[in-house]
Design an enzyme around this catalytic site. Sequence first.
Site, PDB file in Angstrom:
ATOM      1  N   GLY A   1      15.272  25.111  22.426  1.00 29.79           N
ATOM      2  CA  GLY A   1      15.167  23.795  23.079  1.00 29.79           C
ATOM      3  C   GLY A   1      15.735  22.640  22.268  1.00 29.79           C
ATOM      4  CB  THR A   2      17.466  22.323  18.948  1.00 30.67           C
ATOM      5  OG1 THR A   2      18.202  23.502  19.171  1.00 30.67           O
ATOM      6  CG2 THR A   2      16.377  22.582  17.951  1.00 30.67           C
ATOM      7  N   GLY A   3      18.863  21.810  21.815  1.00 32.57           N
ATOM      8  CA  GLY A   3      19.968  21.147  22.529  1.00 32.57           C
ATOM      9  C   GLY A   3      19.449  20.194  23.587  1.00 32.57           C
ATOM     10  CB  CYS A   4      16.842  20.580  26.233  1.00 28.30           C
ATOM     11  SG  CYS A   4      17.366  22.176  26.825  1.00 28.30           S
TER      12      CYS A   4
ATOM     13  CB  THR B   1      16.021  26.683  16.726  1.00 26.65           C
ATOM     14  OG1 THR B   1      16.266  28.057  17.041  1.00 26.65           O
ATOM     15  CG2 THR B   1      15.922  26.484  15.239  1.00 26.65           C
TER      16      THR B   1
ATOM     17  CE  LYS C   1      24.573  20.656  21.280  1.00 30.25           C
ATOM     18  NZ  LYS C   1      23.541  20.775  22.327  1.00 30.25           N
TER      19      LYS C   1
END
Length: 557
Positions: free
Chosen positions: A271-274, A269, A236
């Site tokens: 928590g975008t990865g989870c 933003t 990412k």
Amino acid sequence: MWGEGFSLNIAVSLSVPQGFRQSKGLSLVLVNSRINRNKQTRIFMEMQGNESPTTSYQSTVNIPHVLTVAGSDSGAGAGIQADLKACAARGVYCSTVITAVTAQNTIGVQGVNVVPEDFVAEQMKSVLSDMHVDVVKTGMLPSIGIVKILHQHLREYPVRALVVDPVMVSTSGDVLAGPSVLAGFREELLPMADIITPNLKEASALLDGVKIKTVSDMRSAAKLLHDMGARNVLVKGGDLPDSLDAVDIFFDGEHLYELRSSRIKTRNTHGTGCTLASCIAAELAKGASMLEAVKVAKCFVETALDYSKEIFIGNGPQGPFDHLMKLKSNAHNSGRQVRFNPSDLFLYAVTDSGMNRRWGHSISDAVKAAVQGGATIVQLREKDIETRDFVEAAKSCLQICRAHGVPLLINDRIDVALACDADGVHIGQSDMPARTARALLGPEKIIGVSCKTPEQAEQAWIAGADYIGCGGVYPTHTKANNLTVGLDGLKTVCLASKLPVVAIGGIKVSNARPVMEIGVPNLKGVAVVSAIFDSECVLTETRKLHAVLTEATAAVK
Ligand SMILES: Cc1ncc(COP(=O)(O)OP(=O)(O)O)c(N)n1
Ligand SMILES: Cc1ncsc1CCOP(=O)(O)O
Ligand SMILES: [Mg+2]
């Protein structure tokens, strides 16, 4: 693991009245059958007995299921909480194994309490030994022991796919998995992973600190991580400097894909990865291919970030976003606070495009005048309008109605009601069934159903309607071939109805009083079209009718 064929379990269960088995000697054999995609569904039911039992049949379908193994975030922007919301938003069941409890908010991580390893194992066993899990997604794995426990359980209870989000450092810069865990990731987790989704820092850490600063570096990193055992890799590029787009690199072992989406400018933003990893897991659980799942997940995150741009939760530099895209509609004054109040049926204004054309009124002008004249609820009954014009008109009318605290319903068209977020719908006996409308609209929206008989009133109540419309009370020119039930028919339906009733059909200033005086408490008002809209001054006619209804109600009391 992934790609071994999609399967769905369907079980059909029959509930047989108590005692039936002994008295009739029924034996029932149900076979849960595994169904391959593109193959025929097989449901076997063998029933032996002389008579068919009076049974209620209930079919059950195993729904897509993601198990997330991750840490809890007290601020609920990331971790387990983000995973639950992402799966709910994508229509997938999500069970949880909590590896650590963090004290966390929009400022950063204030504390971490790691869950004892044997208790992580116990949670894992509880879920995997009982439930059919399609996909496991991992987030914060704070110790090498927990990585090993995961490995053992996945051997014992194989799932269709493992999605690994190699969480090491929070976006606020706090360390969530120390260097000792890195070895566990490399040796145990990557070879099992169907996909890993590192950000630039995590990819770099997994690759012994290699610098990743450009898209070309990301491509090389994706290949190296694939060489370490992960079947698919999504690097990412959110932290890539000087990039206008959000660029991610996806490598499936054969092809490299550069996935670009516009970068949303927002502080929200966290928590975008989870969320991205959970969303990939959810799509895989539903049967998507890996590339499809990644694309849907990326699009979902972008949409949710865009929707949540201006929401404000917490005072720190990084706020959470709204996975379900619902929060704004509940913020002060933008939505209706009270769901449905039967007294709203008092003066029910139903629009008619023909009448508005005849008098040169736009829909919104007519609605505004009706509301100013005292209409307590409005229904847009637009039978000959293009759908896109209907949605636009409904949006403007909604603003007017909301400003006056008056609910706005859409006649017949559930799609239009959904598109403009109207307060509900009114449906007839030949429209979509009320139960289906309820399933589509959810519990909050108002549903009214036209009923001419006590049986229809009973059905409307069972289906979850909020009120019924009963008529035509008097003959009308507005609706062709409409049966007139009269005041007696109205009274019969009202007495049978468990729901509040609004009377409709040919009602005007001169004949509204006897309707209000039928003396049944659940008759709450009258619905009119021509009495107010077939006139030059909608405001005046509405006021007149309001006065008559008020007088009649006072006299009844
Ligand atoms: C309040 C109210 N009651 C009855 C009707 C009629 O609905 P329906 O039977 O579906 O007929 P159409 O209005 O769709 O022609 C109504 N619209 N509103
Ligand atoms: C839509 C509808 N449903 C039963 S009667 C009717 C028409 C009511 O119109 P009006 O108030 O002009 O008689
Ligand atoms: Mg209808």
